[in-house]
Enzyme design. Structure first.
Site, PDB file in Angstrom:
ATOM      1  N   ASP A 106       0.830  -1.202   0.000  1.00 18.73           N
ATOM      2  CA  ASP A 106       0.000   0.000   0.000  1.00 18.73           C
ATOM      3  C   ASP A 106       0.868   1.257   0.000  1.00 18.73           C
ATOM      4  O   ASP A 106       0.628   2.189  -0.754  1.00 18.73           O
ATOM      5  CB  ASP A 106      -0.978   0.006   1.192  1.00 18.73           C
ATOM      6  CG  ASP A 106      -0.299  -0.277   2.528  1.00 18.73           C
ATOM      7  OD1 ASP A 106       0.945  -0.410   2.571  1.00 18.73           O
ATOM      8  OD2 ASP A 106      -1.024  -0.382   3.545  1.00 18.73           O
ATOM      9  N   ASP A 109       7.340   3.537   3.206  1.00 18.13           N
ATOM     10  CA  ASP A 109       7.669   4.661   4.078  1.00 18.13           C
ATOM     11  C   ASP A 109       9.178   4.630   4.329  1.00 18.13           C
ATOM     12  O   ASP A 109       9.954   5.086   3.500  1.00 18.13           O
ATOM     13  CB  ASP A 109       6.830   4.488   5.355  1.00 18.13           C
ATOM     14  CG  ASP A 109       6.903   5.657   6.301  1.00 18.13           C
ATOM     15  OD1 ASP A 109       6.105   6.580   6.162  1.00 18.13           O
ATOM     16  OD2 ASP A 109       7.752   5.632   7.199  1.00 18.13           O
ATOM     17  N   PHE A 159       1.006  11.477   7.109  1.00 22.32           N
ATOM     18  CA  PHE A 159       0.269  10.252   7.408  1.00 22.32           C
ATOM     19  C   PHE A 159      -1.044  10.249   6.630  1.00 22.32           C
ATOM     20  O   PHE A 159      -1.778  11.230   6.647  1.00 22.32           O
ATOM     21  CB  PHE A 159      -0.002  10.135   8.907  1.00 22.32           C
ATOM     22  CG  PHE A 159      -0.507   8.784   9.308  1.00 22.32           C
ATOM     23  CD1 PHE A 159       0.362   7.706   9.440  1.00 22.32           C
ATOM     24  CD2 PHE A 159      -1.863   8.566   9.527  1.00 22.32           C
ATOM     25  CE1 PHE A 159      -0.104   6.446   9.785  1.00 22.32           C
ATOM     26  CE2 PHE A 159      -2.342   7.307   9.883  1.00 22.32           C
ATOM     27  CZ  PHE A 159      -1.455   6.254  10.017  1.00 22.32           C
ATOM     28  N   VAL A 160      -1.303   9.150   5.943  1.00 19.69           N
ATOM     29  CA  VAL A 160      -2.519   9.035   5.135  1.00 19.69           C
ATOM     30  C   VAL A 160      -3.328   7.803   5.523  1.00 19.69           C
ATOM     31  O   VAL A 160      -2.782   6.834   6.059  1.00 19.69           O
ATOM     32  CB  VAL A 160      -2.184   8.976   3.617  1.00 19.69           C
ATOM     33  CG1 VAL A 160      -1.830  10.337   3.076  1.00 19.69           C
ATOM     34  CG2 VAL A 160      -1.069   7.975   3.323  1.00 19.69           C
ATOM     35  N   ASP A 166      -4.663   2.142   7.121  1.00 20.73           N
ATOM     36  CA  ASP A 166      -5.420   2.221   8.367  1.00 20.73           C
ATOM     37  C   ASP A 166      -4.836   3.212   9.364  1.00 20.73           C
ATOM     38  O   ASP A 166      -3.695   3.631   9.260  1.00 20.73           O
ATOM     39  CB  ASP A 166      -5.445   0.851   9.032  1.00 20.73           C
ATOM     40  CG  ASP A 166      -4.102   0.490   9.657  1.00 20.73           C
ATOM     41  OD1 ASP A 166      -3.083   0.544   8.937  1.00 20.73           O
ATOM     42  OD2 ASP A 166      -4.051   0.188  10.859  1.00 20.73           O
ATOM     43  N   ARG A 172      -9.705   1.518   6.789  1.00 18.10           N
ATOM     44  CA  ARG A 172      -9.173   0.940   5.543  1.00 18.10           C
ATOM     45  C   ARG A 172     -10.215   0.947   4.438  1.00 18.10           C
ATOM     46  O   ARG A 172      -9.878   0.885   3.256  1.00 18.10           O
ATOM     47  CB  ARG A 172      -8.773  -0.536   5.762  1.00 18.10           C
ATOM     48  CG  ARG A 172      -7.610  -0.756   6.676  1.00 18.10           C
ATOM     49  CD  ARG A 172      -7.195  -2.221   6.609  1.00 18.10           C
ATOM     50  NE  ARG A 172      -6.365  -2.625   7.721  1.00 18.10           N
ATOM     51  CZ  ARG A 172      -5.057  -2.443   7.802  1.00 18.10           C
ATOM     52  NH1 ARG A 172      -4.420  -1.826   6.833  1.00 18.10           N
ATOM     53  NH2 ARG A 172      -4.371  -2.847   8.849  1.00 18.10           N
TER      54      ARG A 172
HETATM   55  P1  IMP Z   1       7.871   0.960   6.113  1.00 16.62           P
HETATM   56  O1  IMP Z   1       8.275  -0.416   6.524  1.00 16.62           O
HETATM   57  O2  IMP Z   1       8.446   2.004   7.019  1.00 16.62           O
HETATM   58  O3  IMP Z   1       8.158   1.258   4.670  1.00 16.62           O
HETATM   59  O4  IMP Z   1       6.316   1.068   6.345  1.00 16.62           O
HETATM   60  C1  IMP Z   1       5.408   0.428   5.519  1.00 16.62           C
HETATM   61  C2  IMP Z   1       4.120   0.148   6.232  1.00 16.62           C
HETATM   62  O5  IMP Z   1       3.846   1.155   7.209  1.00 16.62           O
HETATM   63  C3  IMP Z   1       2.947   0.208   5.277  1.00 16.62           C
HETATM   64  O6  IMP Z   1       2.666  -1.055   4.740  1.00 16.62           O
HETATM   65  C4  IMP Z   1       1.824   0.699   6.153  1.00 16.62           C
HETATM   66  O7  IMP Z   1       1.198  -0.385   6.787  1.00 16.62           O
HETATM   67  C5  IMP Z   1       2.500   1.533   7.215  1.00 16.62           C
HETATM   68  N1  IMP Z   1       2.431   2.970   6.927  1.00 16.62           N
HETATM   69  C6  IMP Z   1       3.445   3.794   6.595  1.00 16.62           C
HETATM   70  N2  IMP Z   1       3.034   5.046   6.383  1.00 16.62           N
HETATM   71  C7  IMP Z   1       1.691   5.008   6.580  1.00 16.62           C
HETATM   72  C8  IMP Z   1       0.660   6.016   6.472  1.00 16.62           C
HETATM   73  O8  IMP Z   1       0.881   7.193   6.147  1.00 16.62           O
HETATM   74  N3  IMP Z   1      -0.601   5.589   6.747  1.00 16.62           N
HETATM   75  C9  IMP Z   1      -0.906   4.309   7.087  1.00 16.62           C
HETATM   76  N4  IMP Z   1       0.017   3.357   7.180  1.00 16.62           N
HETATM   77  C10 IMP Z   1       1.301   3.699   6.921  1.00 16.62           C
END
Ligand code: IMP
Length: 182
Positions: A106, A109, A159-160, A166, A172
């Site tokens: 989705d 980050d 944050f979205v 979610d 969601r």
């Molecule tokens: P990463 O491992 O830091 O890249 O984070 C990825 C996961 O963090 C995504 O699959 C989401 O579940 C969650 N996440 C990161 N940013 C957001 C956001 O802005 N809204 C909701 N979930 C997020």
């Protein structure tokens, strides 16, 4: 469910991408993947829970692609921040050896989730591992190998929610994507 703004746990969210805008982004990603995987039989690995909405639209928008789809569930987030530790809640059920794998996410980050997942899938013998993510926060990327190959839309460090994303497990099911307002 479509609304212009959402109030949740003291935070105010405003609609950022409408369903029509999202559909255009998904279409563009589907066209790229359809071109790149023309004579291949990719295995899509959908990262639950968040990516199920994007995956559902993306896979149905592919053109002339013979493919399989499977699911994996990982968790590293609580509320709005990462715990830094990836847990495999639902492990991979499918053999990925010698397969062209496309991870469907989705949002990327920090990239920690994808970084660890890619290592996991390569370790299992996948012949290639690419990443399709609806959203990508390039400013927050900490793991260069997690940069997604296919991106619906880039977003700054905000944050979205909605369209699979979610806030503490909720929201969601929103058809639009909403940004938190500071
Ligand atoms: P990463 O491992 O830091 O890249 O984070 C990825 C996961 O963090 C995504 O699959 C989401 O579940 C969650 N996440 C990161 N940013 C957001 C956001 O802005 N809204 C909701 N979930 C997020």
């Amino acid at each position: 469910m479509i609304m212009r703004s959402i109030d949740e746990q003291g935070y105010h969210f405003e609609e950022w991408l409408t369903p029509a805008q999202i559909a255009k982004d998904v279409q563009q990603v589907a066209e790229q993947i359809s071109a790149d995987y023309k004579n291949k039989e990719p295995l899509f690995v959908v990262v639950l829970n968040g990516a199920f909405v994007f995956a559902s639209d993306l896979l149905r928008a592919l053109k002339d692609i013979r493919c399989e789809v499977t699911f994996i569930r990982v968790s590293s987030y609580f509320g709005m921040s990462t715990t830094g530790q990836l847990q495999f809640i639902v492990p991979l059920q499918q053999v990925v050896e010698n397969r062209d794998v496309i991870i469907v996410e989705d949002i990327v980050d920090t990239g920690l989730t994808i970084h660890q997942l890619k290592a996991h899938l390569r370790g299992l013998g996948a012949s290639s591992v690419k990443v399709a993510s609806m959203l990508f926060k390039p400013n927050k990327l900490e793991y260069e190998d997690a940069r997604p190959d296919y991106v619906g839309r880039e977003i700054s460090d905000e944050f979205v929610i909605g369209y699979g994303l979610d806030f503490d497990g909720f929201l969601r099911n929103l058809g639009s994507i909403y940004k938190v307002q500071e």
